[in-house]
Design an enzyme around this catalytic site. Structure first.
Site, mmCIF file in Angstrom:
data_model
loop_
_atom_site.group_PDB
_atom_site.id
_atom_site.type_symbol
_atom_site.label_atom_id
_atom_site.label_comp_id
_atom_site.label_asym_id
_atom_site.label_seq_id
_atom_site.Cartn_x
_atom_site.Cartn_y
_atom_site.Cartn_z
ATOM 1 C CG ASP A 287 -30.595 -28.433 10.612
ATOM 2 O OD1 ASP A 287 -30.472 -27.207 10.446
ATOM 3 O OD2 ASP A 287 -29.652 -29.160 10.990
ATOM 4 C CD GLU B 43 -25.269 -30.168 10.040
ATOM 5 O OE1 GLU B 43 -26.243 -29.554 9.566
ATOM 6 O OE2 GLU B 43 -24.101 -29.981 9.646
ATOM 7 C CE LYS C 142 -22.357 -28.218 6.522
ATOM 8 N NZ LYS C 142 -22.973 -28.025 7.858
ATOM 9 C CG ASP D 183 -23.173 -27.282 14.008
ATOM 10 O OD1 ASP D 183 -22.940 -27.533 12.806
ATOM 11 O OD2 ASP D 183 -24.182 -26.649 14.389
HETATM 12 N N1 LIG Z 1 -32.688 -13.749 13.739
HETATM 13 C C1 LIG Z 1 -32.556 -14.362 12.567
HETATM 14 N N2 LIG Z 1 -33.506 -14.243 11.612
HETATM 15 C C2 LIG Z 1 -33.360 -14.827 10.405
HETATM 16 N N3 LIG Z 1 -32.302 -15.577 10.054
HETATM 17 C C3 LIG Z 1 -31.339 -15.736 10.972
HETATM 18 C C4 LIG Z 1 -31.401 -15.146 12.262
HETATM 19 N N4 LIG Z 1 -30.291 -15.494 12.944
HETATM 20 C C5 LIG Z 1 -29.545 -16.250 12.104
HETATM 21 N N5 LIG Z 1 -30.172 -16.393 10.930
HETATM 22 C C6 LIG Z 1 -29.675 -17.102 9.741
HETATM 23 O O1 LIG Z 1 -29.339 -18.421 10.079
HETATM 24 C C7 LIG Z 1 -28.305 -18.851 9.189
HETATM 25 C C8 LIG Z 1 -27.224 -19.495 9.996
HETATM 26 O O2 LIG Z 1 -27.775 -20.521 10.727
HETATM 27 P P1 LIG Z 1 -26.879 -21.632 11.391
HETATM 28 O O3 LIG Z 1 -25.818 -21.002 12.192
HETATM 29 O O4 LIG Z 1 -27.797 -22.569 12.038
HETATM 30 O O5 LIG Z 1 -26.296 -22.247 10.068
HETATM 31 P P2 LIG Z 1 -25.059 -23.204 9.896
HETATM 32 O O6 LIG Z 1 -25.125 -24.255 10.920
HETATM 33 O O7 LIG Z 1 -23.839 -22.398 9.841
HETATM 34 O O8 LIG Z 1 -25.338 -23.780 8.455
HETATM 35 P P3 LIG Z 1 -25.643 -25.254 7.941
HETATM 36 O O9 LIG Z 1 -26.288 -26.000 9.049
HETATM 37 O O10 LIG Z 1 -26.539 -25.029 6.772
HETATM 38 O O11 LIG Z 1 -24.332 -25.790 7.534
HETATM 39 C C9 LIG Z 1 -27.808 -17.645 8.451
HETATM 40 O O12 LIG Z 1 -28.320 -17.667 7.137
HETATM 41 C C10 LIG Z 1 -28.382 -16.506 9.259
HETATM 42 O O13 LIG Z 1 -28.613 -15.361 8.466
HETATM 43 MG MG LIG Z 2 -26.191 -26.099 11.058
#
Ligand SMILES: Nc1ncnc2c1ncn2[C@@H]1O[C@H](COP(=O)(O)OP(=O)(O)OP(=O)(O)O)[C@@H](O)[C@H]1O
Ligand SMILES: [Mg+2]
Lengths: 174, 621
Positions: free
Chosen positions: B206, B184, B87, B25
């Site tokens: 998502d 995804e 990204k 991922d």
């Molecule tokens: N406890 C929480 N409350 C609110 N937001 C959160 C919490 N934990 C993580 N996040 C938010 O989730 C986001 C990251 O999520 P995730 O890791 O799923 O994204 P990603 O897979 O890196 O991004 P994408 O799928 O968009 O490419 C960040 O913006 C983070 O601030």
């Molecule tokens: Mg993601």
């Protein structure tokens, strides 16, 4: 295996407007299960290329048969009739008048941001579209009157476009 | 002669040999790698037991890089050289990035895709992403104890062709064999659906760090069929952070701050947002470079107010996806929540309200995409034969070409099941016209200027005829990765002119080779050794596949034909220990070429099998 055989034959179905939707779905899935590129991701290049070609072919045939409108057009094409080609006789006056009214009603509903009115229009149009498909079924499968079926299909396409515009209108009203 | 190396084909097929495959991922904020071990999908942790790898790359003056937590911690000390959320720049030009003003980077506008100037030179987002992938690849190879056969890399469902191509290039650059680009939400559905043995219509919502996807899927026995997908590839948790950041500046009476403070305040904003998930208010304290003290309290109510329009912005795509699927919210049996941002209580409430049901949050929203990708990678690598499932995904955005008057004519409509091919005929509009330029676009809008330009090319050599007499057939083919190839050919006269293009922003093989050289110049690893290892993995995969095919369908070949294929296998096996790159490549190509006819016969047999099974079913009814 003949890659170019007709869509019905590809799924082992008899060409007709009335199709057994379940049998079509099953045949499509059985075929994809055998030839989808995911089945060949670890195979050699030749396999991968063929899998893409076959899966593309299966999707094309399935799309053409799944939607009643596309299926009817395809059946007419097998009879040598291009139902949507330009230059056909104009649509009946009464039909066009009803369409004009519906268009006005749509414009009013958008201006008034009236969701209920949009809903009513959508439902009425769908019912009308269903009725037309019933006629198409009768004309193709029982009466074999393909020219008449083509005309009803052209009316049907009008309604489809209108439904797409109603969908658009929901977005605008928000 | 090394007789022992000539194993008898068919016997050495080693059917139970487990191929090492992973799901990755590649997230805006965090990336993960997972694999199937003993039949269970697990995320692979780093040496300190952490599963997430922050998608942050810091470039140093000597060309080396730091990736992950360490890079993230030092981001505000070195904002220009620390790339966060790369990204968001994948396959994007500078004008496509909505928030350039709040970003500290030195952007260089390059044709096709924006680049970033760092101490280690100008870097493309593809190279930055490749650094993240390399770390995950290494993590996986150490954990699994060998070279990877391949990887499934996930992309947002709403990624367009440019963004997908960029992702695949990044994987290539990292030395990964891409088994498939997987959407995804679909990956999440696999992890989820298999866990729950569910049937019916599901929505996957998502919201990650930088992207938003909504997919509507139909799950039936063994089939995951995507009915419609929608989203916004520039909407995510980062935008929520930015709202807080702007609020902080406004409260402090500031217009703008220095780049160090930008990076630092964005991090504070994110902390506050995450804190608000389990607390009624959050404290934001910081000292700016100017010495000014920031000390504010952000209440949940205020946060909800600041971000209400962002939450709403996710509901419109939900509505559109449902309409495209021809379904109403009431017909959705379950709503799966994916992505870290779906932890925000207000988002859960809004989604619950929209679909009229409590969303499902029982799988870890951070991990579910990687877990699903690993499950699919295991299947694609050929480790699993029985009770496989079938995944039918779609193109997210319509594809078309420019016609007269700056309008776009759609050729492949959005939500078409992939792989898909569509052809459209065009003609010349001038007498004696011998060339035609073709402009490929993606998007739903009517005007060329409102769609994404994917490629331009010219078809030459059209025989001179009167206007309207030539027939130019343009064919779009979208493969199972959702990637497009376009072909144009003049058919009216029998004279053929033919051109095939890959969209223009994709990297050429030469560019990949150059970037590889550059990146390995600073690494201990030797690029030749690397390439040799990759060639060997590819060759071995082909040998395994061919042997498996012989074992299964050998009857489709005559004795002579079989001997010929076996000789090619023996030849390739014999070259493997030589370490001669060119020879291995040649032998691989020879085996590829030598099995074309065999592949065609096997495919025919498969099609017949499918149809036969179907007819037996019908008789049984
Ligand atoms: N406890 C929480 N409350 C609110 N937001 C959160 C919490 N934990 C993580 N996040 C938010 O989730 C986001 C990251 O999520 P995730 O890791 O799923 O994204 P990603 O897979 O890196 O991004 P994408 O799928 O968009 O490419 C960040 O913006 C983070 O601030
Ligand atoms: Mg993601």
């Amino acid at each position: 295996m003949d890659f170019n055989q007709n869509h019905f034959a590809l799924f082992g179905l008899t060409p007709a407007f009335a199709v057994d939707a379940e049998a079509l779905d099953r045949a499509y899935r059985d075929l994809q299960a055998e030839i989808h590129p995911d089945r060949f991701a670890h195979a050699g290049e030749a396999d991968q290329r063929l899998a893409v070609q076959w899966a593309t072919r299966a999707n094309e045939a399935y799309q053409a048969l799944k939607s009643p409108f596309a299926r009817a057009c395809y059946l007419l094409a097998l009879q040598g009739i291009d139902a949507m080609a330009p230059g056909h006789s104009p649509l009946p006056m009464a039909f066009l008048e009803r369409q004009m009214e519906a268009r006005e009603a749509l414009a009013d509903a958008v201006v008034a941001a009236d969701f209920d009115a949009l809903d009513r229009l959508e439902r009425a149009t769908r019912a009308e579209a269903e009725r037309l498909l019933g006629e198409v079924a009768e004309l193709i499968d029982s009466r074999h009157d393909y020219a008449a079926a083509a005309e009803v299909l052209r009316q049907y396409r009008f309604l489809e476009k209108f439904l797409a515009d109603v969908g658009q209108a929901y977005d605008e009203v928000e | 002669m090394a007789l022992l190396q000539i194993a008898e084909p068919g016997l050495s097929a080693a059917p139970h040999q487990h191929r090492l495959a992973v799901g990755i991922d590649l997230g805006t904020t965090n990336s993960l790698v997972a694999t199937v071990r003993n039949g269970i999908s697990v995320v692979l942790n780093d040496e300190r037991g952490r599963s997430l790898l922050p998608s942050v790359v810091r470039y140093h003056g000597d060309g080396s890089t730091t990736v992950g937590y360490e890079a993230h911690e030092h981001a505000s000390e070195d904002p220009y050289n620390t790339v966060i959320s790369a990204k968001r720049f994948m396959g994007r030009g500078i004008k496509d990035i909505p928030d350039v003003a709040t970003l500290p980077y030195h952007f260089v506008d390059a044709p096709g895709m924006v680049q970033l100037k760092t101490v280690a030179g100008v870097k493309s987002p593809v190279e930055v992403s490749a650094e993240v992938l390399k770390v995950l690849k290494q993590r996986a190879e150490e954990a699994l104890g060998g070279e990877l056969t391949g990887a499934v890399i996930t992309v947002p469902a709403y990624f367009d062709d440019a963004q997908r191509q960029a992702t695949k290039d990044a994987a290539r650059l990292a030395g990964l064999t891409v088994l498939r680009l997987l959407n995804e939400p679909t990956a999440a559905a696999i992890a989820y659906g298999l866990d729950n043995a569910s049937e019916g219509i599901y929505a996957v919502y998502d919201l990650g760090g930088g992207t938003f996807d909504i997919s509507i899927l139909k799950l039936t026995k063994g089939v995951f069929e995507v009915l419609a997908t929608n989203g916004d590839s520039a909407l995510g948790g980062d935008d929520f952070d930015r709202r807080i950041y702007c609020w902080v500046l406004e409260q402090a009476g500031l217009h703008t701050v220095g780049d160090h403070d930008k990076t630092m305040l964005m991090a504070k904003a994110r902390e506050a947002k995450e804190h608000l998930t389990d607390h009624p208010s959050a404290q934001i304290t910081a000292v700016l470079a100017t010495g000014q003290l920031i000390d504010m309290t952000l209440s949940e109510a205020k946060f909800n107010e600041l971000t209400a329009s962002l939450v709403n912005k996710t509901l419109q795509p939900c509505r559109k996806a449902l309409r495209d699927a021809g379904l109403s919210a009431a017909e959705v049996k379950g709503v799966v929540m994916v992505g870290g941002s779906t932890r925000v209580p207000r988002i859960q409430a809004a989604v619950g309200e929209f679909f009229g049901q409590t969303p499902l949050t029982n799988l870890d929203p951070d991990k579910v995409v990687a877990l699903g990708a690993a499950i699919q990678a295991n299947v694609l690598a050929g480790n699993k034969r029985e009770d496989d499932w079938l995944l039918l995904d779609v193109v997210p955005l319509s594809l078309g070409i420019e016609t007269m008057g700056g309008l776009v004519e759609k050729i492949v409509p959005r939500n078409s099941t992939i792989p898909v091919a569509r052809a459209q005929d065009f003609t010349t509009y001038k007498d004696g016209q011998t060339a035609m330029s073709i402009h490929v676009l993606q998007g739903e809008r009517e005007l060329v200027s409102d769609c994404r330009s994917l490629a331009r090319f010219t078809l030459r050599g059209i025989p001179a005829m009167v206007a309207g007499a030539a027939r130019i057939r343009v064919t779009f083919q979208v493969d199972a990765d959702g990637l497009l190839a376009v072909t144009a050919r003049e058919t009216g006269s029998g004279v053929e002119a033919h051109i095939e293009v890959k969209p223009s922003y994709g990297l050429t093989d030469d560019e990949v080779a150059r970037m590889l050289q550059e990146s390995y110049a600073h690494a201990r690893e030797d690029v030749d050794a690397r390439q040799l290892a990759e060639l060997k993995v590819d060759a071995q995969r082909l040998i395994d596949a061919t042997e498996a095919a012989l074992a299964e369908d050998g009857a489709l070949l005559s004795a002579d034909e079989r001997v010929a294929v076996e000789a090619l296998i023996t030849n390739l096996s014999g070259q493997l220990p030589s370490g001669d790159q060119a020879a291995i490549k040649r032998a691989t190509e020879a085996l590829n070429r030598g099995t074309v006819e065999f592949a065609a016969r096997r495919m025919d047999a498969s099609v017949k099998r499918a149809l036969a099974g179907h007819k037996i079913d019908e008789i049984g009814m």
